[in-house]
Every structure is written in structure tokens, then in C-alpha cells.
Design a protein around this motif. Sequence first.
Motif, short mmCIF file in Angstrom:
data_model
loop_
_atom_site.label_atom_id
_atom_site.label_comp_id
_atom_site.label_asym_id
_atom_site.label_seq_id
_atom_site.Cartn_x
_atom_site.Cartn_y
_atom_site.Cartn_z
N GLY A 4 30.66 54.91 28.53
CA GLY A 4 31.94 55.13 29.19
C GLY A 4 32.09 54.31 30.45
N THR A 5 31.01 53.72 30.98
CA THR A 5 31.14 52.94 32.21
C THR A 5 31.89 51.64 31.97
OG1 THR A 5 28.89 52.30 31.77
CG2 THR A 5 29.23 53.73 33.65
N GLU A 6 32.15 51.32 30.72
CA GLU A 6 32.88 50.08 30.46
C GLU A 6 34.31 50.15 30.98
OE1 GLU A 6 29.65 50.76 27.80
OE2 GLU A 6 31.49 51.88 28.02
N GLY A 7 34.77 51.38 31.24
CA GLY A 7 36.04 51.57 31.93
C GLY A 7 37.22 50.99 31.19
N ALA A 8 37.92 50.09 31.89
CA ALA A 8 39.22 49.65 31.42
C ALA A 8 39.17 48.95 30.07
CB ALA A 8 39.85 48.75 32.44
N HIS A 9 37.99 48.45 29.71
CA HIS A 9 37.95 47.60 28.52
C HIS A 9 38.06 48.37 27.24
CE1 HIS A 9 36.13 45.97 31.95
NE2 HIS A 9 35.00 46.53 31.70
N ASP A 10 37.87 49.69 27.28
CA ASP A 10 37.89 50.39 26.02
C ASP A 10 39.25 51.05 25.73
OD1 ASP A 10 35.65 52.89 27.40
OD2 ASP A 10 37.77 52.53 27.73
N LEU A 36 42.95 45.14 45.48
CA LEU A 36 41.93 45.95 44.80
C LEU A 36 40.74 45.08 44.42
CD1 LEU A 36 44.21 48.07 42.44
CD2 LEU A 36 43.20 48.79 44.58
N ALA A 37 41.04 43.89 43.89
CA ALA A 37 39.95 42.99 43.49
C ALA A 37 39.12 42.59 44.70
CB ALA A 37 40.52 41.76 42.80
N ALA B 92 39.57 51.75 46.36
CA ALA B 92 40.22 50.55 45.82
C ALA B 92 39.31 49.84 44.82
CB ALA B 92 40.59 49.61 46.97
N ALA B 93 38.02 49.74 45.17
CA ALA B 93 37.09 49.09 44.24
C ALA B 93 37.00 49.87 42.93
CB ALA B 93 35.70 48.97 44.88
N ALA B 94 37.00 51.19 43.04
CA ALA B 94 36.93 52.02 41.84
C ALA B 94 38.18 51.84 40.98
CB ALA B 94 36.76 53.49 42.23
N ILE B 95 39.36 51.81 41.63
CA ILE B 95 40.60 51.62 40.88
C ILE B 95 40.57 50.27 40.17
CG2 ILE B 95 43.12 51.33 41.06
CD1 ILE B 95 43.07 53.27 43.40
N TRP B 96 40.09 49.26 40.88
CA TRP B 96 40.02 47.93 40.25
C TRP B 96 39.12 47.97 39.02
CZ3 TRP B 96 36.31 43.99 39.49
CH2 TRP B 96 36.86 42.77 39.06
N LEU B 97 37.94 48.55 39.19
CA LEU B 97 36.98 48.57 38.08
C LEU B 97 37.52 49.36 36.88
CD1 LEU B 97 33.58 49.04 39.91
CD2 LEU B 97 34.20 47.15 38.43
N GLU B 98 38.19 50.48 37.15
CA GLU B 98 38.63 51.34 36.05
C GLU B 98 39.94 50.88 35.43
OE1 GLU B 98 37.33 53.98 34.35
OE2 GLU B 98 35.53 53.33 35.37
N GLU B 99 40.87 50.41 36.26
CA GLU B 99 42.22 50.20 35.76
C GLU B 99 42.63 48.74 35.65
OE1 GLU B 99 43.93 52.88 34.82
OE2 GLU B 99 42.39 54.28 35.53
N TYR B 100 41.96 47.86 36.35
CA TYR B 100 42.40 46.46 36.37
C TYR B 100 41.40 45.49 35.77
CZ TYR B 100 46.38 47.59 39.38
OH TYR B 100 47.54 48.08 39.88
N ALA B 101 40.09 45.70 36.03
CA ALA B 101 39.11 44.66 35.76
C ALA B 101 39.08 44.25 34.30
CB ALA B 101 37.73 45.13 36.20
N PRO B 102 39.16 42.96 34.03
CA PRO B 102 38.91 42.47 32.68
C PRO B 102 37.41 42.49 32.43
CG PRO B 102 39.32 40.63 34.15
CD PRO B 102 39.45 41.87 34.97
N ASP B 103 36.99 42.45 31.19
CA ASP B 103 35.56 42.49 30.88
C ASP B 103 34.97 41.09 31.01
OD1 ASP B 103 33.08 43.23 30.12
OD2 ASP B 103 33.55 43.50 28.00
N THR B 104 34.62 40.73 32.24
CA THR B 104 34.04 39.41 32.47
C THR B 104 32.67 39.57 33.10
OG1 THR B 104 35.00 39.34 34.66
CG2 THR B 104 36.29 38.36 32.88
N LEU B 109 29.04 42.21 36.99
CA LEU B 109 28.20 42.02 38.17
C LEU B 109 28.54 43.05 39.24
CD1 LEU B 109 26.17 40.03 39.76
CD2 LEU B 109 28.25 39.16 40.80
N VAL B 110 29.85 43.26 39.45
CA VAL B 110 30.28 44.24 40.45
C VAL B 110 29.72 45.63 40.10
CG1 VAL B 110 32.28 45.43 41.45
CG2 VAL B 110 32.35 42.96 41.08
#
Lengths: 315, 289
Positions: A4-10, A36-37, B92-104, B109-110
Motif C-alpha cells: 500500500g505504500t505505493e500510494g498514488a500509483h495504484d 508540494l513537490a 505537504a510532502a505526504a500529500i505530494w507522495l500520496e496524491e501527486y507523485a508519479p511512480d518514478t 527515493l523520497v
Amino acid sequence: MRPGTEGAHDRTPTTESLFTARSAGGRRERFVSALLAASAAATVLVTVGLVLTLIFEAGHFLVEVGLLSFLLDSEWTPGFRPARYGILPLLVGTLKVAAIASVVALPIGLLTAIYLSEYADRRARALLKPLLETLAGIPTVVYGYFALIVVTPALRSVLPGIEVFNALSAGIVVGIMIIPMVSSLSEDAFRAVPRSLRDGAFALGATRFEVAWRIVLPAAASGVVAAFILALSRAIGETMIVAIAAGDLAGLSLDPRIATQTMTAYIVQMSLGDTPRGTIEYQSLFAVCMTLFLLTLALNATSQRIVRRFRTVYR
Amino acid sequence: MMGARAARRIRKRRRSGLAFGAVAGIATAFGLLTLALLIGAVVIEGAAAFDLQFLRSFTSRFPERAGVRAGLAGTIWVSAITAASAFPVGVAAAIWLEEYAPDTWWSRLVQTNIQNLAGVPSIVYGVLGLALFVRAMGAGRSVLAGGLTLGLLVLPIIVISSREALRAVPDSLREAAYALGATHGQVVFRQVVPAAFPGILTGTILALARAAGEAAPLILVGAVGFIAFTPTGLGDPFTVLPLQIFDWVRNPQPEYRQLAAAASLVLLIVLFVLNATAILLRNRWELRR
């Protein structure tokens, strides 16, 4: 990594394509997502800052003292002239305390986890788990107080010849501190073992003990080992308990009854003292800190690897 | 019919099963008994010195007049700075990781980095605080430097718990919002984050409780136990409850050990209040869902 840590990707592909299409508009949305990034990137900067600081500060020291004598010299005597800076005595002290802590925490933590996951009913677990987690929330200075005021006198009345400041008392209390970590991580691993495996064993006539010991424990072994390693890393990095109760004698002795200085306790001693900055004595603090950082990092990484590589996936 | 040997064997297996269950139960009890012993020792030893006077007085060379006023005020100051610095960045970092981040490789790494940061011993953060805030930023041995240092310490904890809270928001909520024509930003900030907010807050409070009990990184930043005033600004020197405890417990006079116990009692009460708040929030949140 946990499932589940894959987060947004699933997310489902339809949702995915929808939000890329939408967010392509709106300048404000792009600004927010950049913000956010940037925050996420800041967390990486923390590590970069940490590593650079340690390299820079410890670098001075290592150039002066020499890497080989830092690693191989058997004496740690910053106060003497000539001073000697071999990390081995501090490393031995640290591992001595961590070993005592492991002897306490690993069996007790493991048995606690087995009890909670295989024996206790739902109500008992709901009561016991938060209480055990309280143990993890006690500040380490309070544990230090407990070690010095309660555990040390108790040990001294049982074992004569034990010093006021000693590795045994500190190690036991560090062990108590990490029990909840061992038990809750191991319990997570036990609970990931599917019911059907237990039911199958029970159906073949196994007792509760046989199910726990021969079925659940082997199936969850990687998670348990990972928990042990993480707990060991935590014991190595523990500071206040050893700074209060273990004393400040850096030596190669394995005797648990005598005063023992760990790496963390040395860092505290050096920071509290009035050693002027820029002296080699002061910089030794950073070299010790770097050793501590690398050691715990290696242990944590090993633990993560074990979880990832040896996790049995049940469907 | 079962042979006598088989029956004996079964009895033996039952007995060893019972014995093991008892051992496991005793191990569980050991942790709880230790907890009781620890709290009992702190309460019994500390109760004698614990009164209003103790809360209102500064530390002193005379144990009977000493108190935790500076530590209590310092703990509140430091916690406020810690929360103000770590909460926005962590969430903010959590929101990015959960809702925005593409799988790269970068997002992975983050993630790995945050896991590793959570395992770094607290004292190592003190070294970073010393280099970054005390020296490079020029904040000196101030309450600002202390608060920011603990902010770094709790950052990974806040990220991890906020991610869990965000992940607990069901996808149906997101999909419903998209179906109504919401943009990605609207979905995240008007639906997902508000729904996850109680969970995020609970995690943050627990992280602050962790910070409030820390002493080691603050020792590196240069905070000491013996401070007889409360901070009036970000640049003032400070002490916190754990450092006062450390200072007193190292003093061999028995009166000071009593003070250490009383200060531990104050610290445990502070942490209890923080944890109770977090649990209350969590329960209310679970009721609403």
C-alpha cells in the motif's frame, strides 16, 4: 516496504487520466503541486545536509587522526596527552549495552507478540496493546532516572561488586524500552500470516502452541528478524539512558558490571563539557556521530531488505 | 480406539502448549509490570516535591525552592516551533507522495529516504541542528534553533502518519468528486485532505509528544538544564523539562533526585494530556465515519 505504500500509483487508470487532463489547466494548481513537490524534496535535503555536515566535520578529524588509527587503535583517551582516538572501546561499549538490551527485549518482545496475536482474545488485546505502547512513549530521560534510581540499586543488592554506573542496568532498561518495538512489529508480521494456515494446522489436530511455534513463527520469520534488527538499531542509538546510568569509562572490557561509555554517551559528554570548538577533541564528536549514523543506517537498510526480499506473499 | 501411548503423547503436547501459553502471558505481564513499577517509582518519589510552588519556581541552588517553570515554558515554546516548522512541510510532502507523485525513481527515493530518516538516532539530528541552525543560520543556542532541530526530528514521523491518514480516505470519495467535475486540486484540497485531517492531526500530536520527551538533540544544540528564566523571544536561551530532569538526576544529592522524579511526573502528565487529546480526536473521527 509495506503493502500500500505505493500510494498514488495504484489508483485506477481512469482516475489517473482524468486528473492529468484536469490539472493541465489552472496555473494555481500547478503552483500548488510545485509547492508540494518542493516540500517532498526538502525531506531529501535533510539527509543531504546530514551527510554533508558529518563528512565535513568528521573529515577534519579523520585527516588529523588518520582513518586507520580511528578504526584500529584500541584506546579512546581524548583527555590524555597524547590523546588517542580509537573508536573500538566506544563501539565495544555500545555493543555491550545493545547486547544486554537484546537479551531482555528479543525473547520478551517475541513472546509478547505471540501472546497478543495467538492467545489473547480481542478484548484482552484491545486493553494490552495501548498499555504496551505507553511503554514506548515514556521519555528516555525518565527511563534513565528509572535505571539509576530503581534498577541499579536492585541489581547492587543482588549482585555484589557491581558499580554505581554500569552497563547492565542501562542495558536492561534500554531493553525494556524496545520491548514494544519488537512486540508490535513482530505482531504485525504474525497477523499478516493468513487465517487459513492456522485453520489448516488446527484441523490436523495441532495445539495452539504448535500452531504458533511451527506454523505462524516460521511463516513470519522475516518480519520477526527485521523487527529484531530495527530494535537493535534503536538500542544502539539510544542516548539518555546510557548517559545517565552507564557511566563514562571507555574500555574494551565486556564486563557488564562496570562503568561503560557508549558512542552516544560520549557525544553527550563532549557536548556538555567546555571543550573549545575547533579543537580536535571537540571534532571527535562528529566522527563518533558519523560512525553511529553509518551503523544504524546499515542496520535499518538490512531490516528493510529482509522484509522486501524474504517476505512470503500469501494470496 | 486410541492407544495408551498416543493418549500420553497428546497429554504431553497439551501440557507443553499450556506451559508455553503461560510463559508468553508472563512475558506480556513483564512489560506491563515494569510500566507500573516505573510510573509508581516516579509518582511515589516525586509526589513529595510536586506542588504549585514547584510549577511556578525556577531552578535553584536550594533544592527546596527549585521548580520547573523554565522547563515547562521552554517545552511549550520548543513544541510550538517544532509544530510550526514540521507540520506544513511534512503534510505537504505526504500529500505530494500520496496524491501527486508519479511512480518514478525520484518519488521512490523520497519514500525510501523518509523511512531511513525515521530510523536515524535522535542525537544525530542534534549534530545537524548544531551545524545548520546554531552556526550556519546564526541562531545560536536559542529556543528557535532547538525547535527547528526537533522539527527535523519529527518531520519523517509526520510524513509517515499523514500518508497513512491520506491513504485511509476511500477512493470512492475521490472518484465522486471527479465525476462532479472537480479538478485534481479541488479533489485533494476540498475532499481528501479535509477527510484525512483528523488523522493527520492525531499523528502530528503524537509526533509532538515524542519531541517533548527528547533531550539528546537539544544537548547538542547547546541547551542546558540550569536556566532561571523563561524565553521571551525566538533568540533567547532555553531549557526543556527533559533537560531539567537530566540535570537533576545527575546530581548526587538525594533532594535533587526527588526533584528529578517530580519533574518526570510533570513531563509524564504533559505527555498524557497530549496522547489523550490524540486518542480523543481519533475516536471522534472514527465515530463520524
